[in-house]
Scaffold this motif. Structure first.
Motif, short mmCIF file in Angstrom:
data_model
loop_
_atom_site.label_atom_id
_atom_site.label_comp_id
_atom_site.label_asym_id
_atom_site.label_seq_id
_atom_site.Cartn_x
_atom_site.Cartn_y
_atom_site.Cartn_z
N LYS A 142 -6.74 -3.11 7.96
CA LYS A 142 -5.68 -3.32 6.03
C LYS A 142 -4.22 -2.71 7.11
CE LYS A 142 -9.37 -3.27 2.70
NZ LYS A 142 -9.41 -2.39 1.86
N THR A 143 -4.49 -1.48 8.41
CA THR A 143 -2.86 -0.17 8.45
C THR A 143 -2.46 -1.06 9.67
OG1 THR A 143 -4.66 0.99 10.13
CG2 THR A 143 -4.77 1.41 7.43
N LYS A 194 2.33 1.45 18.38
CA LYS A 194 1.11 0.64 18.26
C LYS A 194 0.39 -0.15 18.79
CE LYS A 194 1.86 -2.82 14.53
NZ LYS A 194 2.82 -3.45 13.70
N GLN A 195 0.66 -0.47 20.35
CA GLN A 195 -0.22 -2.08 20.68
C GLN A 195 -1.74 -0.46 21.47
OE1 GLN A 195 -0.14 -4.53 20.42
NE2 GLN A 195 -2.53 -4.65 21.04
N ALA A 196 -1.03 -0.11 21.83
CA ALA A 196 -2.21 1.07 22.64
C ALA A 196 -2.88 2.30 20.85
CB ALA A 196 -1.38 2.22 23.02
N ILE A 197 -2.68 2.02 20.19
CA ILE A 197 -2.96 2.69 18.76
C ILE A 197 -4.34 1.66 18.76
CG2 ILE A 197 -2.98 3.20 16.68
CD1 ILE A 197 -0.48 4.50 17.06
N ILE A 198 -3.87 0.42 18.59
CA ILE A 198 -4.24 -0.77 17.79
C ILE A 198 -5.18 -1.32 18.90
CG2 ILE A 198 -4.46 -3.54 17.49
CD1 ILE A 198 -2.02 -3.09 16.37
N MET A 208 0.48 -1.09 -0.52
CA MET A 208 -0.57 -0.33 0.19
C MET A 208 0.88 1.16 0.22
SD MET A 208 -2.68 -1.00 3.16
CE MET A 208 -3.56 0.31 2.69
N THR A 209 0.39 2.38 -0.45
CA THR A 209 1.33 3.25 -0.61
C THR A 209 0.68 3.94 0.82
OG1 THR A 209 -0.58 4.63 -1.63
CG2 THR A 209 0.55 3.54 -3.42
N LYS A 210 1.19 5.24 0.97
CA LYS A 210 1.17 6.38 1.81
C LYS A 210 -0.74 6.71 2.13
CE LYS A 210 6.51 8.13 2.23
NZ LYS A 210 6.54 6.68 1.49
N THR A 211 -0.53 7.15 0.88
CA THR A 211 -1.46 7.66 0.87
C THR A 211 -3.08 6.24 1.19
OG1 THR A 211 -1.19 9.37 -0.88
CG2 THR A 211 -3.63 8.89 -1.10
N GLU A 212 -2.92 5.38 0.73
CA GLU A 212 -3.51 4.12 0.91
C GLU A 212 -3.71 3.40 1.82
OE1 GLU A 212 -2.88 2.29 -3.90
OE2 GLU A 212 -1.90 1.56 -1.99
N ILE A 213 -2.34 4.02 3.10
CA ILE A 213 -2.84 3.57 4.06
C ILE A 213 -3.32 4.61 5.26
CG2 ILE A 213 -1.01 3.23 6.05
CD1 ILE A 213 0.96 2.27 4.70
N ALA A 214 -2.99 5.95 4.82
CA ALA A 214 -3.85 7.05 5.14
C ALA A 214 -5.30 6.78 5.06
CB ALA A 214 -3.37 8.69 5.32
N LYS A 215 -5.95 6.83 3.97
CA LYS A 215 -7.08 6.50 3.76
C LYS A 215 -7.81 5.87 4.23
CE LYS A 215 -9.84 7.30 0.17
NZ LYS A 215 -10.82 7.92 -1.73
#
Length: 118
Positions: free
Chosen positions: A17-18, A39-43, A1-8
């Motif tokens: 997906k991210t 990472k874990q707190a975000i997930i 995935m591109t940066k834009t695809e990840i962000a979207k």
């Protein structure tokens, strides 16, 4: 995935997906609300948000995407409804900062919730 695809994908609640693109020491700041470090707190927070999304009908609209270098900015709206009644409406601007390996380092969300009587 591109940066834009990840962000979207992240901005539209497609967190699964991210996950592999979040760095171990990433920081997600929801301005004036909360900060999630690592990472874990975000997930973990994504899981709570996903549970909420499953309890409502969501309508995400992307208005603008600006990408330059390792930064992607997405502005848009999100409408949440239940039983055909609006629960909330949010205008948002999400700022993503990546490293050179397409890993998210920082996410900053600016969210403005429409007043209930509007």
């Amino acid at each position: 995935m591109t940066k834009t695809e990840i962000a979207k994908a992240f901005s539209s609640g497609k967190f699964e997906k991210t996950n592999k693109f979040i760095s171990e020491n990433a920081v997600w700041t929801v301005v004036e609300e909360d900060t999630f470090i690592g990472k874990q707190a975000i997930i973990d927070n994504c899981e709570q948000v996903r549970n909420y999304f499953q309890s409502v009908t969501t309508d995400f609209k992307t208005l603008n995407i600006i990408a330059e270098g390792n930064k992607v900015v997405i502005s848009g709206t999100a409408e949440f409804s239940r039983e055909k009644k609006r629960v909330s409406f949010v205008s948002a601007c999400d700022v993503y900062e990546f490293d050179d390996n397409n890993q998210i380092q920082n996410i900053t969300f600016y969210c403005i919730q429409k007043a209930k009587n509007d």
